[in-house]
Design a protein around this motif. Structure first.
Motif, PDB file in Angstrom:
ATOM      1  N   ASP A  36       0.815  -1.217   0.000  1.00  0.00           N
ATOM      2  CA  ASP A  36       0.000   0.000   0.000  1.00  0.00           C
ATOM      3  C   ASP A  36       0.846   1.263   0.000  1.00  0.00           C
ATOM      4  OD1 ASP A  36      -2.395   1.690   0.508  1.00  0.00           O
ATOM      5  OD2 ASP A  36      -1.487   1.931   2.484  1.00  0.00           O
ATOM      6  N   ALA A  37       2.110   1.143   0.396  1.00  0.00           N
ATOM      7  CA  ALA A  37       2.940   2.326   0.625  1.00  0.00           C
ATOM      8  C   ALA A  37       3.563   2.838  -0.679  1.00  0.00           C
ATOM      9  CB  ALA A  37       4.037   2.021   1.639  1.00  0.00           C
ATOM     10  N   LYS A  38       3.391   4.117  -0.902  1.00  0.00           N
ATOM     11  CA  LYS A  38       4.138   4.796  -1.957  1.00  0.00           C
ATOM     12  C   LYS A  38       5.496   5.215  -1.430  1.00  0.00           C
ATOM     13  CE  LYS A  38       4.025   8.839  -4.997  1.00  0.00           C
ATOM     14  NZ  LYS A  38       3.236  10.038  -5.406  1.00  0.00           N
ATOM     15  N   ALA A  39       5.533   5.644  -0.174  1.00  0.00           N
ATOM     16  CA  ALA A  39       6.779   6.071   0.457  1.00  0.00           C
ATOM     17  C   ALA A  39       6.667   5.879   1.963  1.00  0.00           C
ATOM     18  CB  ALA A  39       7.084   7.529   0.141  1.00  0.00           C
ATOM     19  N   VAL A  40       7.821   5.681   2.594  1.00  0.00           N
ATOM     20  CA  VAL A  40       7.917   5.576   4.049  1.00  0.00           C
ATOM     21  C   VAL A  40       8.990   6.548   4.505  1.00  0.00           C
ATOM     22  CG1 VAL A  40       8.418   4.083   6.016  1.00  0.00           C
ATOM     23  CG2 VAL A  40       7.246   3.139   4.006  1.00  0.00           C
ATOM     24  N   TYR A  41       8.641   7.395   5.458  1.00  0.00           N
ATOM     25  CA  TYR A  41       9.577   8.366   6.012  1.00  0.00           C
ATOM     26  C   TYR A  41       9.895   7.956   7.448  1.00  0.00           C
ATOM     27  CZ  TYR A  41       8.782  11.513   2.062  1.00  0.00           C
ATOM     28  OH  TYR A  41       8.707  12.065   0.788  1.00  0.00           O
ATOM     29  N   LEU A  42      11.153   7.629   7.691  1.00  0.00           N
ATOM     30  CA  LEU A  42      11.631   7.257   9.016  1.00  0.00           C
ATOM     31  C   LEU A  42      12.337   8.477   9.596  1.00  0.00           C
ATOM     32  CD1 LEU A  42      13.120   3.790   8.005  1.00  0.00           C
ATOM     33  CD2 LEU A  42      10.828   4.256   8.916  1.00  0.00           C
ATOM     34  N   LEU A  43      11.704   9.105  10.591  1.00  0.00           N
ATOM     35  CA  LEU A  43      12.169  10.413  11.052  1.00  0.00           C
ATOM     36  C   LEU A  43      13.155  10.330  12.213  1.00  0.00           C
ATOM     37  CD1 LEU A  43       9.078  12.766  10.694  1.00  0.00           C
ATOM     38  CD2 LEU A  43      10.786  12.099   9.019  1.00  0.00           C
ATOM     39  N   GLY A  44      14.097   9.392  12.115  1.00  0.00           N
ATOM     40  CA  GLY A  44      15.231   9.426  13.020  1.00  0.00           C
ATOM     41  C   GLY A  44      15.153   8.520  14.228  1.00  0.00           C
ATOM     42  N   LEU A 101      18.786   9.216   2.238  1.00  0.00           N
ATOM     43  CA  LEU A 101      19.208   9.724   3.549  1.00  0.00           C
ATOM     44  C   LEU A 101      19.041  11.236   3.624  1.00  0.00           C
ATOM     45  CD1 LEU A 101      20.668   8.416   6.136  1.00  0.00           C
ATOM     46  CD2 LEU A 101      22.644   9.702   5.340  1.00  0.00           C
ATOM     47  N   HIS A 102      18.570  11.712   4.777  1.00  0.00           N
ATOM     48  CA  HIS A 102      18.424  13.146   5.041  1.00  0.00           C
ATOM     49  C   HIS A 102      19.097  13.474   6.361  1.00  0.00           C
ATOM     50  CE1 HIS A 102      15.362  13.499   1.865  1.00  0.00           C
ATOM     51  NE2 HIS A 102      14.879  12.357   2.328  1.00  0.00           N
ATOM     52  N   ARG A 103      19.989  14.440   6.323  1.00  0.00           N
ATOM     53  CA  ARG A 103      20.668  14.883   7.547  1.00  0.00           C
ATOM     54  C   ARG A 103      20.106  16.196   8.081  1.00  0.00           C
ATOM     55  NH1 ARG A 103      25.053  11.747   8.499  1.00  0.00           N
ATOM     56  NH2 ARG A 103      25.921  10.587   6.750  1.00  0.00           N
ATOM     57  N   GLU A 104      19.252  16.828   7.321  1.00  0.00           N
ATOM     58  CA  GLU A 104      18.657  18.104   7.706  1.00  0.00           C
ATOM     59  C   GLU A 104      17.149  18.025   7.532  1.00  0.00           C
ATOM     60  OE1 GLU A 104      20.351  20.517   8.996  1.00  0.00           O
ATOM     61  OE2 GLU A 104      22.374  19.748   8.586  1.00  0.00           O
ATOM     62  N   PRO A 105      16.400  18.933   8.157  1.00  0.00           N
ATOM     63  CA  PRO A 105      14.953  18.963   7.923  1.00  0.00           C
ATOM     64  C   PRO A 105      14.643  19.097   6.428  1.00  0.00           C
ATOM     65  CG  PRO A 105      15.525  20.355   9.783  1.00  0.00           C
ATOM     66  CD  PRO A 105      16.824  19.929   9.162  1.00  0.00           C
ATOM     67  N   LEU A 106      13.504  18.566   6.047  1.00  0.00           N
ATOM     68  CA  LEU A 106      13.105  18.547   4.641  1.00  0.00           C
ATOM     69  C   LEU A 106      11.726  19.165   4.498  1.00  0.00           C
ATOM     70  CD1 LEU A 106      13.477  17.435   1.678  1.00  0.00           C
ATOM     71  CD2 LEU A 106      12.237  15.393   2.483  1.00  0.00           C
ATOM     72  N   MET A 107      11.585  20.077   3.534  1.00  0.00           N
ATOM     73  CA  MET A 107      10.273  20.578   3.155  1.00  0.00           C
ATOM     74  C   MET A 107       9.959  20.014   1.776  1.00  0.00           C
ATOM     75  SD  MET A 107       8.651  24.348   3.701  1.00  0.00           S
ATOM     76  CE  MET A 107       9.725  25.253   2.585  1.00  0.00           C
ATOM     77  N   THR A 108       8.845  19.310   1.678  1.00  0.00           N
ATOM     78  CA  THR A 108       8.526  18.607   0.442  1.00  0.00           C
ATOM     79  C   THR A 108       7.027  18.635   0.202  1.00  0.00           C
ATOM     80  OG1 THR A 108       8.878  16.528  -0.754  1.00  0.00           O
ATOM     81  CG2 THR A 108       8.305  16.347   1.565  1.00  0.00           C
ATOM     82  N   TYR A 116       6.691  19.687   6.280  1.00  0.00           N
ATOM     83  CA  TYR A 116       7.997  19.973   6.871  1.00  0.00           C
ATOM     84  C   TYR A 116       8.323  18.803   7.781  1.00  0.00           C
ATOM     85  CZ  TYR A 116      11.720  22.356   9.453  1.00  0.00           C
ATOM     86  OH  TYR A 116      12.927  22.696  10.039  1.00  0.00           O
ATOM     87  N   LEU A 117       9.423  18.109   7.466  1.00  0.00           N
ATOM     88  CA  LEU A 117       9.765  16.863   8.154  1.00  0.00           C
ATOM     89  C   LEU A 117      11.128  16.990   8.805  1.00  0.00           C
ATOM     90  CD1 LEU A 117       8.745  14.494   5.203  1.00  0.00           C
ATOM     91  CD2 LEU A 117       7.322  15.146   7.166  1.00  0.00           C
ATOM     92  N   ALA A 118      11.239  16.556  10.048  1.00  0.00           N
ATOM     93  CA  ALA A 118      12.516  16.627  10.763  1.00  0.00           C
ATOM     94  C   ALA A 118      12.475  15.662  11.936  1.00  0.00           C
ATOM     95  CB  ALA A 118      12.785  18.043  11.256  1.00  0.00           C
ATOM     96  N   HIS A 119      13.674  15.234  12.374  1.00  0.00           N
ATOM     97  CA  HIS A 119      13.697  14.434  13.600  1.00  0.00           C
ATOM     98  C   HIS A 119      13.210  15.276  14.771  1.00  0.00           C
ATOM     99  CE1 HIS A 119      14.662  11.520  16.579  1.00  0.00           C
ATOM    100  NE2 HIS A 119      15.536  12.310  17.165  1.00  0.00           N
ATOM    101  N   GLY A 120      13.712  16.492  14.877  1.00  0.00           N
ATOM    102  CA  GLY A 120      13.233  17.392  15.920  1.00  0.00           C
ATOM    103  C   GLY A 120      14.287  17.782  16.929  1.00  0.00           C
ATOM    104  N   ASP A 121      15.418  17.054  16.988  1.00  0.00           N
ATOM    105  CA  ASP A 121      16.452  17.422  17.954  1.00  0.00           C
ATOM    106  C   ASP A 121      17.097  18.732  17.530  1.00  0.00           C
ATOM    107  OD1 ASP A 121      17.593  16.023  15.711  1.00  0.00           O
ATOM    108  OD2 ASP A 121      19.486  15.981  16.797  1.00  0.00           O
TER     109      ASP A 121
END
Length: 249
Positions: A36-44, A101-108, A116-121
């Motif tokens: 079912d998944a088009k994409a999976v975002y693992l936020l850290g 891989l993303h090392r910084e927040p992402l706006m998409t 706006y996606l980020a781990h949050g730390d």
């Protein structure tokens, strides 16, 4: 097809009694969404400590890493955000598992909505000790210094540090919701939206609370909880974003 968001599994934590059972629970969830998944975002912080060496892979996590590889082989986009426990990745996850891989927040843009996606730390956190440690952990010289140690010593150092940090909290759990005025991610998000009014949804990990918080103008901020005790995730079907809990059948 849907887009899924989750964070903070802390796989391998020495403070978790049934580490293998926890990993299997996470893998069962990923298996349940693969068609079912088009994409999976693992936020850290999917690992409690992850450090890559040139010729050594950290012990464990084979079910999880295999499932990530299966998803990407299946055509599912898997986006991996580094958190404050898994900063030390240098290509293995991308090359072997196919993640982005993303090392910084992402706006998409997803389904016509701006996320706006980020781990949050580090986002609005006023704690000077945490900010100092974060700067040390992100320092390239310090990262190279860690990799001079034998992998056994390096992994033990990281895992023991993470265990000590978790067990300082009552029951190993984060504080519950502190209220709008005291949650620094809410304050950060309000300032962010003032500068970026086109954002529809802000999603974070790190805080370990499951929170769906309404903001001005029908915007929402979601903190994804964790996969230590809560097994929570968010799913966006192109129209609606929902925060849910996974119950294994």
């Amino acid at each position: 097809m849907s887009v899924y968001f989750l964070s903070d599994a802390h796989l391998g934590s020495l403070a978790t009694a049934d580490r293998l059972g926890q990993e299997r629970h996470l893998v069962s969830f990923l298996d349940s969404i693969k068609d079912d998944a088009k994409a999976v975002y693992l936020l850290g912080d999917m690992f409690d400590f992850w450090n890559e060496y040139r010729h050594v892979v950290p012990k464990g996590f084979t079910r999880f890493l295999g499932k990530l590889s299966e998803l990407t082989d299946h055509g599912v986009e898997v986006h991996y955000f580094t958190g404050n426990h898994d900063i030390w990745t240098y290509g293995y996850l991308e090359e072997e598992c196919g993640v982005i891989l993303h090392r910084e927040p992402l706006m998409t843009t997803i389904g016509g909505k701006t996320f706006y996606l980020a781990h949050g730390d580090g986002l609005g956190d006023p704690d000077p000790v945490f900010r100092f440690l974060r700067a040390v952990f992100h320092n390239r010289f310090c990262q190279r210094l860690l990799n001079f140690a034998h992998p056994w010593w390096g992994m033990q150092l990281g895992l023991q540090w993470a265990k000590h940090s978790r067990l300082k909290r009552d029951g190993g759990r984060e504080l519950p919701f502190l209220g709008e005025d005291k949650e620094y991610l809410i304050q950060y998000t309000k300032q962010l939206i003032a500068r970026q009014p086109d954002i529809d949804y802000c999603l974070y990990g790190h805080r370990h609370i499951a929170l769906d918080f309404p903001l001005e103008g029908n915007r929402r901020m979601v903190i994804l909880g964790d996969w230590l005790w809560q097994y929570t995730y968010a799913v966006f079907d192109g129209e609606t974003l929902e925060l849910k809990t996974f119950h294994q059948q």
